[in-house]
Motif scaffolding. Structure first.
Motif, mmCIF file in Angstrom:
data_model
loop_
_atom_site.group_PDB
_atom_site.id
_atom_site.type_symbol
_atom_site.label_atom_id
_atom_site.label_comp_id
_atom_site.label_asym_id
_atom_site.label_seq_id
_atom_site.Cartn_x
_atom_site.Cartn_y
_atom_site.Cartn_z
ATOM 1 N N VAL A 140 2.148 0.405 -3.501
ATOM 2 C CA VAL A 140 2.263 -0.504 -2.360
ATOM 3 C C VAL A 140 3.476 -0.408 -1.551
ATOM 4 C CG1 VAL A 140 -0.295 -1.674 -2.246
ATOM 5 C CG2 VAL A 140 1.816 -2.940 -3.484
ATOM 6 N N ILE A 194 3.309 5.473 -0.024
ATOM 7 C CA ILE A 194 2.947 4.641 -0.658
ATOM 8 C C ILE A 194 1.040 5.137 -0.286
ATOM 9 C CG2 ILE A 194 1.885 2.424 1.025
ATOM 10 C CD1 ILE A 194 5.178 2.701 1.251
ATOM 11 N N GLY A 205 -0.518 7.070 11.019
ATOM 12 C CA GLY A 205 -0.838 7.945 8.886
ATOM 13 C C GLY A 205 -0.175 7.028 7.739
ATOM 14 N N SER A 215 0.378 3.765 5.448
ATOM 15 C CA SER A 215 0.425 3.398 5.088
ATOM 16 C C SER A 215 1.897 2.402 4.436
ATOM 17 C CB SER A 215 0.013 3.365 3.255
ATOM 18 O OG SER A 215 -1.479 3.617 3.764
ATOM 19 N N MET A 270 3.023 -2.066 4.279
ATOM 20 C CA MET A 270 3.135 -3.669 3.288
ATOM 21 C C MET A 270 3.664 -4.205 4.947
ATOM 22 S SD MET A 270 2.379 -5.233 0.546
ATOM 23 C CE MET A 270 3.779 -4.502 -0.539
ATOM 24 N N PHE A 281 -1.153 -5.820 2.189
ATOM 25 C CA PHE A 281 -1.410 -4.376 2.155
ATOM 26 C C PHE A 281 -2.143 -3.222 3.239
ATOM 27 C CE2 PHE A 281 -1.622 -0.420 -0.016
ATOM 28 C CZ PHE A 281 -0.694 0.550 0.387
ATOM 29 N N ASN A 305 -3.533 -0.488 4.219
ATOM 30 C CA ASN A 305 -3.696 1.174 3.429
ATOM 31 C C ASN A 305 -4.886 1.580 4.894
ATOM 32 O OD1 ASN A 305 -3.838 3.227 2.054
ATOM 33 N ND2 ASN A 305 -5.453 2.392 0.046
ATOM 34 N N GLN A 361 -6.818 4.703 6.349
ATOM 35 C CA GLN A 361 -7.683 5.744 5.820
ATOM 36 C C GLN A 361 -7.886 6.529 7.316
ATOM 37 O OE1 GLN A 361 -9.686 5.597 3.248
ATOM 38 N NE2 GLN A 361 -7.566 3.724 2.357
#
Lengths: 107, 232
Positions: free
Chosen positions: A28, A38, B54, B56, B58, B67, B69, B71
């Motif tokens: 993360v 990440i 593209g 991910s 925080m 967070f 993430n 896809q």
């Protein structure tokens, strides 16, 4: 890499549907040079079988060990690895980076 | 993560849809935002930016670590026209991470010898697109045959599917006639306006490889650059 992620997330679902205890680990945060970006995943089953990676192999052992505990207790946790940690010498990142890994149980 | 959420996530991926899995790291609360759910969501703008890049990421929300993430399905580039520009564009686009397919019903052009490392379909666009599983918004289409019989059906399909990039080779005059044909086929001015024509960024390209560079740069711009705010 993305196809790999597909495999990992599909495997996580498959293992859980087969009735196994399953945990998902996700990178993360990263600082400095980190081996995996990440969002990278590692899926672990209750027997310690795993697929994917969250580093170049340096911290997987520790993540798997922690994941077994997460499968047991169900409490998600965030693990930190890097040169500033005392774990550095045990499970350190030789590249000098730091990573933060979120480990959660698939319920 | 709940198994039901994981299976929704896998279904989203299998359907080649983009989305963002949102996790509150302190509480473990999770939700899945598909790319259709962004507008109106408190984290919609951040999620859209993450999906576009593209990457991910925080983020902080009310002092909490959340967070995002990403896809994102692998992007595809369908080059209609197995011409000289395509021979340069195919490997360059592959280097940038696109799944590349080349479509041209003219067998002499669409030969594997001319494209040793790419998927080549010697078919009409309609048939080739069906074989490729249809178009979607994570697909780019570059129509570069110069032949309306071949380019037009590909452009129509790309407009209908909302492809993230649609480019067409040809002078302004050629494009003017194309606009008339597409309008007659029922496409709105706004839809037709999505077609980049003449294709490629205006960098004075001359050779086929240079034209391919300008097309690829335009594709990257369409994929990564934040769209301007709609004027109110």
């Amino acid at each position: 890499m993305r196809a790999n992620d597909d495999d990992i997330l599909s495997t996580a679902q498959l293992w859980r549907e087969q009735g196994k205890g399953v945990a998902l680990a996700t990178v993360v945060e990263t600082w400095g040079s980190a081996p995996r970006p990440i969002g990278s995943h590692l899926v672990i089953d209750e027997d310690g079988l795993f697929l994917g990676s969250v580093s170049g192999g340096c911290v997987e052992g520790d993540v798997v060990a922690q994941a077994l505990e997460v499968i047991e207790t169900g409490a998600a946790t965030t693990l930190e690895f890097g040169v500033a940690d005392e774990t550095a010498w045990r499970a350190g990142l030789s590249c000098g980076g730091r990573i933060s890994v979120y480990v959660e149980r698939i319920d | 993560m709940k198994l039901a959420l994981l299976s929704r996530l896998n279904a989203l991926r299998a359907a080649r849809r983009g989305g963002v899995l949102v996790t509150d790291l302190a509480s473990g609360a999770q939700r899945l935002l598909s790319e259709d759910d962004f507008s109106g969501d408190a984290l919609g703008e951040e999620a859209a930016a993450a999906l576009r890049s593209g990457r991910s990421a925080m983020v902080e929300q009310d002092g909490r670590k959340v967070f995002l993430n990403v896809q994102a399905p692998p992007t595809r580039l369908i080059i209609v026209g197995a011409v000289h520009v395509a021979q340069a564009l195919a490997p360059m686009a592959a280097l940038c991470g696109h799944d590349v397919a080349i479509v041209d019903p003219r067998g002499a052009f669409a030969s594997p010898e001319r494209f040793p490392d790419a998927r080549v379909l010697a078919k009409w666009p309609q048939d080739a697109i069906a074989e490729l599983g249809g178009l979607d918004r994570h697909t780019a289409v570059a129509a570069i045959t110069h032949d309306p019989k071949i380019d037009d059906p590909a452009l129509s399909a790309a407009l209908s599917a909302g492809c993230f990039y649609i480019g067409a080779l040809g002078s302004r005059k050629t494009h003017g006639k194309r606009v008339e044909r597409l309008a007659a086929a029922g496409f709105t001015t706004e839809q037709i306006g999505r077609i980049k024509a003449p294709i490629g960024l205006d960098i004075g390209s001359v050779s086929p490889a240079e034209i391919a560079t300008s097309v690829l740069a335009q594709i990257i711009e369409a994929q990564r650059k934040k769209p301007p705010r709609p004027s109110t």
